[in-house]
Design a protein around this motif. Sequence first.
Motif, PDB file in Angstrom:
ATOM      1  N   SER A   1      76.463  67.590 134.290  1.00 11.13           N
ATOM      2  CA  SER A   1      77.749  68.443 134.107  1.00 11.13           C
ATOM      3  C   SER A   1      78.211  68.188 132.867  1.00 11.13           C
TER       4      SER A   1
ATOM      5  N   MET B   1      76.468  70.166 129.980  1.00 13.91           N
ATOM      6  CA  MET B   1      76.836  71.530 130.245  1.00 13.91           C
ATOM      7  C   MET B   1      77.989  71.821 129.613  1.00 13.91           C
ATOM      8  N   MET B   2      78.890  71.041 129.848  1.00 19.72           N
ATOM      9  CA  MET B   2      80.072  71.253 128.955  1.00 19.72           C
ATOM     10  C   MET B   2      80.096  71.248 127.650  1.00 19.72           C
TER      11      MET B   2
ATOM     12  N   ASN C   1      77.958  74.636 126.576  1.00 23.99           N
ATOM     13  CA  ASN C   1      78.710  75.734 126.883  1.00 23.99           C
ATOM     14  C   ASN C   1      79.566  76.128 125.767  1.00 23.99           C
TER      15      ASN C   1
ATOM     16  N   ARG D   1      80.582  82.698 132.509  1.00 26.85           N
ATOM     17  CA  ARG D   1      80.661  81.613 131.244  1.00 26.85           C
ATOM     18  C   ARG D   1      80.980  82.605 129.792  1.00 26.85           C
TER      19      ARG D   1
ATOM     20  N   SER E   1      85.574  71.624 128.943  1.00 29.13           N
ATOM     21  CA  SER E   1      85.655  70.678 129.705  1.00 29.13           C
ATOM     22  C   SER E   1      86.278  70.840 131.153  1.00 29.13           C
TER      23      SER E   1
ATOM     24  N   TYR F   1      86.565  74.047 131.973  1.00 29.30           N
ATOM     25  CA  TYR F   1      85.570  75.147 132.673  1.00 29.30           C
ATOM     26  C   TYR F   1      84.504  74.440 133.503  1.00 29.30           C
ATOM     27  N   GLU F   2      84.043  73.513 132.861  1.00 26.24           N
ATOM     28  CA  GLU F   2      82.741  72.676 133.469  1.00 26.24           C
ATOM     29  C   GLU F   2      83.263  71.839 134.850  1.00 26.24           C
TER      30      GLU F   2
ATOM     31  N   ASP G   1      83.128  74.453 137.114  1.00 21.88           N
ATOM     32  CA  ASP G   1      81.577  74.963 137.331  1.00 21.88           C
ATOM     33  C   ASP G   1      80.890  73.792 138.200  1.00 21.88           C
ATOM     34  N   ARG G   2      80.776  72.600 137.664  1.00 22.25           N
ATOM     35  CA  ARG G   2      80.326  71.501 138.446  1.00 22.25           C
ATOM     36  C   ARG G   2      81.198  70.500 138.722  1.00 22.25           C
TER      37      ARG G   2
END
Length: 448
Positions: free
Chosen positions: A143, A146-147, A150, A366, A383, A385-386, A389-390
């Motif tokens: 996670s 990916m932050m 992205n 995204r 951050s 958004y992630e 997301d997760r």
Amino acid sequence: MGTDTLRTPQDDGAADLRREQRGWYFYDWACSVYSTSVLTVFLGPYLTSVAESAADADGYVHPLGIPVRAGSFFAYSVSLSVIVAVLVMPLVGAAADRTGRKKPLLAIAAYTGATATAAMFFLDGDRYLLGGALLVVANAAQSVAMMLYNSYLPQIAPPEQRDAVSSRGWAFGYAAGSLVLVVNLVLYTGHESFGISESTAVRICLASAGLWWGAFALIPLRRLRDRRSAAREAALPGFRQLAATVRDMRRHPLTLAFLLAYLVYNDGVQTVISQASVYGSKELGLGQSTLIGAILLVQVLAVAGALAMGRLARTYGAKRTILGSLVAWTVTLAAGYFLPAGAPVWFFVLAAGIGLVLGGSQALSRSLFSHLVPPGKEAEYFSAYEMSDRGMSWLGPLLFGLTYQLTGSYRDAIISLVGFFVIGFVLLARVPVGRAIREAGNPVPDRI
């Protein structure tokens, strides 16, 4: 005379961006194997069976003295992992904005996750607590990574390219997932001919995902470059930065409205991804080979689906395309409730429906969010958004686990997720994305 003398700085800049974009795609290629082979296919059923072997006569394990039904342990572990990610991501996002050095932080997160995944080779017997701990570390690290990954998107792609670049990234990831799943399927189904047990084959598949993740992460780490941020000097440490980000977002209420919608419908997406193999094995009675084949079908169709939905977004806009995908998610999940047990053909039909909308709905979400980020605040906004997301996707697995714990039915657990897609659709439909982009200080693409 060589053609290089005719090149302009603009040409060189465009070439550098394309090189970065190609490197950026490869992080999806590296880490998506974890999401596919580990989280979606093997770890759920395997960790559940390990927990069941450690359970008491009533089917409960007792981590920290807490009675937990063995069938719910995996879902609870996923939920715990995203709570840990919520606590860590604001610290990392603030550090990225404050120092302007995202790449070293991406490396730390990626290799922490890859190491924990490789260590899953040692998950055997009744070591369910080891499996839960490694899952929490790997999933939280994924996670965080990916932050950071992205947050590069608005820096490496101009507004008119973002839907396409984001979709290609997802397509790369699903292509890698498909390739490795084929190898996994050969190893798992032919484990006797290789002279190993079924358990050993599963543990090799788990560990190999970590090795793949670590090896291919080298490519984006070589090609991506750090940039000085105009907002970097004002960045604050840790949760003070998160609080400042939330206060800043209050000046962009439409960005917050999109995040709320995304939080809701993506919670459903992430829960379906993580719990589908448990549903197929425990409720429908399907074998591991059937599950691997179905997930492989999802991966192959997700490549085509991500690219096709990227094209649809150019014609109809990203928002309308995402709304259409949420309708498809709702219909597909509702159909899953009625799947007959022991009927792999219908499970493959369900997998095909998921595959066609999975990659596109995530890729376009995204890219759409990247338009809503004020310039210079990529890491801190991604951050948040992630977390949606997760990092905030703990409610779906928790609801899934609680529903099963209370009813003993995985069908009831799976149908409980439909509400995430219905509510997410309603919330997203109410967001005027064109105005949201203007208020964030960004140019509005022709189609959005």
